[in-house]
Design a protein around this motif. Sequence first.
Motif, mmCIF file in Angstrom:
data_model
loop_
_atom_site.group_PDB
_atom_site.id
_atom_site.type_symbol
_atom_site.label_atom_id
_atom_site.label_comp_id
_atom_site.label_asym_id
_atom_site.label_seq_id
_atom_site.Cartn_x
_atom_site.Cartn_y
_atom_site.Cartn_z
ATOM 1 N N GLU A 22 178.688 25.151 46.580
ATOM 2 C CA GLU A 22 178.829 23.745 46.204
ATOM 3 C C GLU A 22 177.847 23.462 45.072
ATOM 4 O O GLU A 22 176.645 23.520 45.266
ATOM 5 C CB GLU A 22 178.556 22.833 47.401
ATOM 6 C CG GLU A 22 179.568 22.988 48.518
ATOM 7 C CD GLU A 22 179.399 21.965 49.623
ATOM 8 O OE1 GLU A 22 179.755 20.791 49.402
ATOM 9 O OE2 GLU A 22 178.904 22.347 50.698
ATOM 10 N N PRO A 23 178.383 23.176 43.882
ATOM 11 C CA PRO A 23 177.522 22.981 42.710
ATOM 12 C C PRO A 23 176.542 21.823 42.914
ATOM 13 O O PRO A 23 176.839 20.878 43.658
ATOM 14 C CB PRO A 23 178.520 22.650 41.594
ATOM 15 C CG PRO A 23 179.830 23.198 42.072
ATOM 16 C CD PRO A 23 179.800 23.047 43.563
ATOM 17 N N PRO A 24 175.394 21.891 42.207
ATOM 18 C CA PRO A 24 175.013 22.977 41.290
ATOM 19 C C PRO A 24 174.357 24.130 42.045
ATOM 20 O O PRO A 24 173.575 23.914 42.956
ATOM 21 C CB PRO A 24 174.004 22.292 40.361
ATOM 22 C CG PRO A 24 173.383 21.225 41.206
ATOM 23 C CD PRO A 24 174.453 20.760 42.165
ATOM 24 N N GLU A 25 174.695 25.336 41.674
ATOM 25 C CA GLU A 25 174.151 26.556 42.246
ATOM 26 C C GLU A 25 174.121 27.576 41.116
ATOM 27 O O GLU A 25 175.124 28.177 40.768
ATOM 28 C CB GLU A 25 175.015 27.042 43.414
ATOM 29 C CG GLU A 25 174.644 28.395 43.989
ATOM 30 C CD GLU A 25 173.216 28.450 44.501
ATOM 31 O OE1 GLU A 25 172.501 29.403 44.098
ATOM 32 O OE2 GLU A 25 172.819 27.562 45.268
ATOM 33 N N GLU A 26 172.955 27.736 40.504
ATOM 34 C CA GLU A 26 172.844 28.407 39.206
ATOM 35 C C GLU A 26 173.382 29.831 39.203
ATOM 36 O O GLU A 26 174.186 30.197 38.346
ATOM 37 C CB GLU A 26 171.381 28.397 38.739
ATOM 38 C CG GLU A 26 171.203 28.961 37.347
ATOM 39 C CD GLU A 26 169.775 28.805 36.842
ATOM 40 O OE1 GLU A 26 169.441 29.433 35.822
ATOM 41 O OE2 GLU A 26 169.002 28.061 37.472
ATOM 42 N N ASP A 27 172.963 30.658 40.166
ATOM 43 C CA ASP A 27 173.388 32.054 40.137
ATOM 44 C C ASP A 27 174.885 32.176 40.394
ATOM 45 O O ASP A 27 175.578 32.924 39.697
ATOM 46 C CB ASP A 27 172.614 32.853 41.188
ATOM 47 C CG ASP A 27 173.034 34.323 41.206
ATOM 48 O OD1 ASP A 27 172.851 35.000 40.183
ATOM 49 O OD2 ASP A 27 173.578 34.772 42.238
ATOM 50 N N CYS A 28 175.388 31.428 41.351
ATOM 51 C CA CYS A 28 176.826 31.480 41.647
ATOM 52 C C CYS A 28 177.635 30.953 40.464
ATOM 53 O O CYS A 28 178.700 31.484 40.143
ATOM 54 C CB CYS A 28 177.123 30.667 42.898
ATOM 55 S SG CYS A 28 178.808 30.851 43.514
ATOM 56 N N ALA A 29 177.126 29.906 39.810
ATOM 57 C CA ALA A 29 177.818 29.351 38.644
ATOM 58 C C ALA A 29 177.960 30.402 37.549
ATOM 59 O O ALA A 29 179.028 30.563 36.957
ATOM 60 C CB ALA A 29 177.065 28.141 38.117
ATOM 61 N N ARG A 30 176.890 31.120 37.273
ATOM 62 C CA ARG A 30 176.927 32.158 36.233
ATOM 63 C C ARG A 30 177.974 33.213 36.563
ATOM 64 O O ARG A 30 178.760 33.627 35.701
ATOM 65 C CB ARG A 30 175.539 32.791 36.116
ATOM 66 C CG ARG A 30 175.465 33.958 35.138
ATOM 67 C CD ARG A 30 174.075 34.572 35.144
ATOM 68 N NE ARG A 30 173.665 34.995 36.468
ATOM 69 C CZ ARG A 30 174.065 36.120 37.047
ATOM 70 N NH1 ARG A 30 174.905 36.936 36.431
ATOM 71 N NH2 ARG A 30 173.629 36.445 38.255
#
Length: 346
Positions: A22-30
């Motif tokens: 569930e954003p924001p989640e920096e590593d998963c977003a990348r």
Amino acid sequence: MLTTLAEVALRNGATMTIRLCEPPEEDCARRLLHFLRHKDDDSSRGIRQRVLGQYTEHSVDRYFVGEVEGRLVGQIWYGLPRVDDGRTWYVGNFGHVYTDPDWRGQGIAHELTRVVVDHFKADPLGSCLLCSASEQSGRIYRRFGFEFIPPTANSGAMALLKPSVAPSFAALDEQYFAPGLPVTVRLGHIGDRHDIDRMLDFSAPWVEARKSWHLTGLSRWTPTFISALHHVEDGRGLMTVLQTNSGSLVGYAFVLSLGSRYETGVKTFDLVVHPHYLMEGQGLATETLRLAHEAGMSGIHATVAACDQDKLSLLRSAGFTEQYRFADAFVLDEERHNVLLLRAEG
């Protein structure tokens, strides 16, 4: 926030860990942005803004990712509006389903869909999930309660409804777009996207009406709510929605500079209105123009097919007048039709 939901065995014997991002989640977003890099421009931009947490004010976005030994092998997303502005229904969008080509045929989409559906059914917020599916993917979704719209179809629009909301999409369609409700016009935002680009576009009366309601001229460059919204985000204009007192969204309009060399000093207007609320379309157009003029926009024009009598009448009632007629501009059902260039007063 990243939450581990399940571990499942795939057909090749590998263990897949399913996590909820569930954003924001920096590593998963990348990792997601790299995994979904094949998407087209509008989808890619929307995905980027969601996973980086830029839409959290108006949108709840949930990414379900499958990992094998730390490698991302599949993912599914669903989104819901976050805002509580009198909505009776919370319409969601289901999609961006993708499996790593090296891992296809292992049951990944099936397992992810199962977890997503269980999660959605347990969520007290959502009313329904809408999506578009091919015949092949539709077979998977139907196992978990999705139905095609209409039920006789074998590809295209699909819906997953909670039984407490409505027994079928046709019943929800009637309730959601029930005519005669009081309406207001407000500025649109990303939280409106699912209601407009899914619920409205899947509604049977609008499907029939849009056969004679064309986005002509430059407005064809923004065929969806999200594509128009991206122009607004870039500072190229504004958009509005027509909302009933039950919270259903029954139309939208925009005034945009679409970046064309043909638009020097002018703005493009267009609108979409559900046929049950055609009479309220004049108010949508008039208020949108008022907001545009208040924001300092001028030279507002619209293009309309002369055969679109309802749309043409609506635009004229909102103060648009004909400036130019493009004779025999397009062919429809083997007949040539004119396109009119209209200009707003003021």
